[in-house]
Design an enzyme around this catalytic site. Sequence first.
Site, PDB file in Angstrom:
ATOM      1  CG  LEU A  85      -2.287  -1.144   1.000  1.00  0.00           C
ATOM      2  CD1 LEU A  85      -3.051  -1.171   2.529  1.00  0.00           C
ATOM      3  CD2 LEU A  85      -2.876  -0.926  -0.177  1.00  0.00           C
ATOM      4  CG  HIS A 104      -5.268  -1.254  -9.780  1.00  0.00           C
ATOM      5  ND1 HIS A 104      -5.059  -0.406  -8.295  1.00  0.00           N
ATOM      6  CD2 HIS A 104      -6.508  -0.825 -10.156  1.00  0.00           C
ATOM      7  CE1 HIS A 104      -6.083   0.344  -8.259  1.00  0.00           C
ATOM      8  NE2 HIS A 104      -6.993  -0.022  -9.202  1.00  0.00           N
TER       9      HIS A 104
END
Length: 195
Positions: A85, A104
């Site tokens: 992240l 993603h």
Amino acid sequence: MNIAVFVSGRGSNLQAILESDYTKNIVTVKAVISDKIDCAAFQIACKFSIPTFTIGKKPGNISYNELISSLKNLEIEIIVLAGFLKLIPIEFLDSFQNKIINIHPALLPLYGGPGMYGMNVHRAVFNSGDKYSGATVHLVNEVYDSGQVIAQEKIDISELGSPDEIAEKVLNVEHKLLPTVLRKIAEGKIDLQKL
Ligand code: GRF
């Protein structure tokens, strides 16, 4: 092909790489790196006896500069961000130019950028009423989710009734797409330096 995988949470994509038929005997995970020492993904790494590194400023953690040396010593060829992240700093990107990829859970350039991770993505897709979503593997640069697209798989979500259902279907796609892309890179069918 030796790879390192960056994670922050669950680690299902790490597990997919470790168990997929596409990567068997051709891709070796030599290191797993996280910013969170207690993430579930580290337990997966332990189960497979893969060395782990915790990155960050806390005592006992390593810096990006130290990590660069360790990964060079391990002869890492490709770095995979799978649910990591944090933004990767420039000095690390420069040391592994065009060798860092990310997965993603949407069809970039749609639903990417800061704050667009996890269920935020799937809620945004669901609320938009889009008929399609999917997964994207792309090169990593200094801006979230904006590097060149390497591969995408699109799925029909028009019959799905919630963000959770979209998340589940997209995750299944991810678990095939990422190992497939890694295999193609290992076989020279995708050349990241020539994209
Ligand atoms: C995946 O949906 C991936 O696309 C995104 O973060 C999630 C990580 O899931 N970047 P997991 O930790 O691999 O289970």
